[in-house]
Design a protein around this motif. Structure first.
Motif, PDB file in Angstrom:
ATOM      1  N   ASP A 248      61.606  54.689  60.976  1.00 56.45           N
ATOM      2  CA  ASP A 248      62.056  55.996  61.437  1.00 56.45           C
ATOM      3  C   ASP A 248      61.847  56.967  60.289  1.00 56.45           C
ATOM      4  O   ASP A 248      61.948  56.596  59.125  1.00 56.45           O
TER       5      ASP A 248
ATOM      6  N   ARG B   9      68.807  53.650  72.266  1.00 56.82           N
ATOM      7  CA  ARG B   9      68.458  53.435  70.867  1.00 56.82           C
ATOM      8  C   ARG B   9      69.560  52.627  70.193  1.00 56.82           C
ATOM      9  O   ARG B   9      70.743  52.896  70.370  1.00 56.82           O
ATOM     10  N   ARG B  11      70.819  51.154  66.483  1.00 55.28           N
ATOM     11  CA  ARG B  11      70.665  51.229  65.034  1.00 55.28           C
ATOM     12  C   ARG B  11      71.518  50.122  64.439  1.00 55.28           C
ATOM     13  O   ARG B  11      72.736  50.142  64.581  1.00 55.28           O
ATOM     14  N   THR B  42      70.106  62.355  67.306  1.00 54.43           N
ATOM     15  CA  THR B  42      69.250  61.189  67.531  1.00 54.43           C
ATOM     16  C   THR B  42      68.367  61.399  68.761  1.00 54.43           C
ATOM     17  O   THR B  42      67.173  61.098  68.735  1.00 54.43           O
ATOM     18  N   ARG B  45      65.627  63.699  67.873  1.00 56.60           N
ATOM     19  CA  ARG B  45      64.656  63.036  66.983  1.00 56.60           C
ATOM     20  C   ARG B  45      63.763  62.072  67.767  1.00 56.60           C
ATOM     21  O   ARG B  45      62.582  61.945  67.476  1.00 56.60           O
ATOM     22  N   ASP B  51      62.298  59.282  65.488  1.00 61.01           N
ATOM     23  CA  ASP B  51      62.970  57.988  65.615  1.00 61.01           C
ATOM     24  C   ASP B  51      62.397  57.285  66.842  1.00 61.01           C
ATOM     25  O   ASP B  51      61.969  57.928  67.793  1.00 61.01           O
ATOM     26  N   ARG B  52      62.393  55.982  66.771  1.00 63.66           N
ATOM     27  CA  ARG B  52      61.801  55.184  67.835  1.00 63.66           C
ATOM     28  C   ARG B  52      62.891  54.677  68.781  1.00 63.66           C
ATOM     29  O   ARG B  52      63.861  54.081  68.331  1.00 63.66           O
TER      30      ARG B  52
END
Lengths: 249, 236
Positions: A248, B9, B11, B42, B45, B51-52
């Motif tokens: 990221d 997502r 994390r 997030t 992003r 961010d993936r």
């Protein structure tokens, strides 16, 4: 791709720290020719130089610091916080918003760096060798073009090595410290060659064989040296690219 | 048009977004609201490809942000800070950004004037105040004159005059047909600016719709927000 390269060149040349790298690269080696002129002359008189054709080329080692600084700052500037009020904010966000295809971005960044470092390497090598001839005259044979090309290639590969390592560590201080200490204070790579002859093939040591006849106690042919160092740099760039693509931002 | 569909997502071990879905339409200002840490930044992003996501899609005009050629002409984004390296002047920052998307150099002066930084063009970004940094970030977002604007907490750090300016700017942008998506945790600032509202809490969308719909029977957007996020009675 041209517009990406244009952007990356502007970014690199718009950094103050990059200009430190440029100046160090341009000035350090030629300056050292003058500073060490006296001691070099004595060393030649005492027959300490078995191969005086190495003379000008040896001085180049210090100038390579410039290539390292450029390789580091082109990446570390992306990760520097933009201000105290927004600790997580970095230029990288703007970069990826403008150039979101990461492989293309890294290619453009690497190409911009290669261009700047190649020009620096060429100018500095020619200037240093010319000055060496000027100071020591006929004591130094005129340099072979192949060795000059080897020196410039070494310069570029060191820049790309610093680029790849900074991408991996995402921190300029760590990379620069490791590289600078290893080149100027204590060469861990060189000490390792005393322990195992395999260390001769570490990237920074092996690369020097492209343009120096006498490096340590081992001999590596210039073309072999170029191939081995290029392979090292290519492998590190591949790792850096893979990590950069996955992480990221 | 922004289409976010089932974005998840994770994390570490924490699931920060649970199948987040909503749309932001052209000609409207969409307010993306939630408490700090709810997943607003997030989501933005992920939308920008920074961010993936582990699942779902986030599209701008039917394609992922990174799949657009010259993306700055498709969407402009304002995230944290100015986005400029502190040793660069505002002008030199905008010039490289313009070069990267093949935008004319004349745009640099235009956007600096637009955000009121024309007189500060030669000043280094590191010396900018918080408000000026936000303006420089907005100038960067506007370089490509994009039809979509994505703004993370745009009024943060602005003085009252700046907030009023931003509000007018956002309304004008929507009136000109742009899609405007902005995140905020400040309800009061938003109620007068937004057409549509999406409320996110703990990574889940808890309400979405036109402003009047979401406010519903509550007195204000703030009341509705507190009721939806279950934060009523919490002392701040």
């Amino acid at each position: 791709m041209v517009s990406l390269l244009d952007a990356e060149l502007r970014k690199l040349l718009g950094l103050r720290t990059a200009w430190i790298g440029l100046l160090v690269g341009f000035l350090a080696a030629p300056a050292l020719v003058f500073v060490s002129a006296g001691s070099t002359r004595r060393a030649i008189a005492e027959g300490l130089y078995t191969d005086s054709s190495d003379l000008g080329f040896q001085t180049l080692g210090i100038g390579v610091l410039g290539a390292m600084i450029l390789g580091v700052v082109t990446v570390s500037s992306e990760y520097t916080p933009t201000g105290e009020d927004a600790p997580g904010a970095r230029q990288l966000t703007t970069t990826l918003a403008a150039m979101p295809r990461r492989a293309r971005l890294l290619t453009a960044k690497g190409a911009a760096l290669t261009l700047v470092v190649a020009v620096q390497g060429l100018v500095t090598t020619v200037a240093t060798l010319a000055l060496t001839r000027l100071v020591h005259g006929s004591l130094v044979p005129s340099p072979a073009p192949g060795r000059l090309a080897g020196a410039v290639l070494y310069w570029v590969l060191i820049g790309l090595l610093a680029y790849a390592l900074t991408l991996i560590f995402r921190n300029g201080i760590v990379t620069l410290t490791v590289l600078v200490v290893n080149t100027s204070v204590v060469s861990v790579s060189y000490l390792l060659t005393k322990v195992t002859s395999a260390a001769v093939y570490l990237p920074d040591i092996v690369g020097a064989h492209m343009f120096l006849n006498e490096v340590g106690d081992h001999d590596v042919a210039p073309v072999t040296a170029g191939l081995v160092m290029s392979a090292w740099v290519a492998a590190l760039l591949a790792l850096a690219g893979w990590l950069f693509g996955r992480r990221d931002a | 048009m922004i289409t976010i569909d089932g974005v998840t997502r994770v994390r570490g071990r924490t699931r920060v977004l649970h199948e987040v879905s909503f749309t932001a339409r052209p000609g409207r200002v969409t307010g993306f609201l939630g408490p700090n840490g709810a997943g607003k930044t997030t989501t933005l992003r992920v939308l920008l490809g920074l961010d993936r996501p582990q699942g779902g899609t986030a599209l701008i005009d039917g394609r992922r942000y990174a799949d657009h050629d010259r993306p700055l002409t498709v969407a402009g984004a304002l995230l944290d800070g100015s986005g400029a390296h502190r040793s660069r002047s505002a002008r030199s920052h905008l010039r490289w950004v313009a070069a990267s998307n093949g935008l004319p150099r004349s745009r640099v002066g235009e956007v600096l004037d637009l955000v009121g930084l024309g007189a500060e063009a030669g000043k280094r970004a590191g010396r900018f105040s918080l408000g000026m940094s936000r303006r420089l970030g907005l100038a960067t977002a506007l370089l490509g004159d994009p039809p979509v604007l994505i703004l993370d907490e745009p009024v943060n750090g602005l003085d009252p005059a700046g907030i009023r300016w931003m509000r007018t700017f956002l309304r004008d942008s929507a009136a000109a047909g742009r899609t405007v998506l902005l995140s905020s945790h400040l309800m009061g600032e938003l109620a007068e600016t937004v057409d549509d509202v999406v409320i996110i809490d703990h990574g889940r969308v808890v309400a979405a719709g036109e402003l009047a719909e979401v406010v519903g029977g509550h007195a204000t957007l703030e009341d509705a927000f507190l009721a939806k996020t279950g934060s009523e009675g919490v002392s701040w």
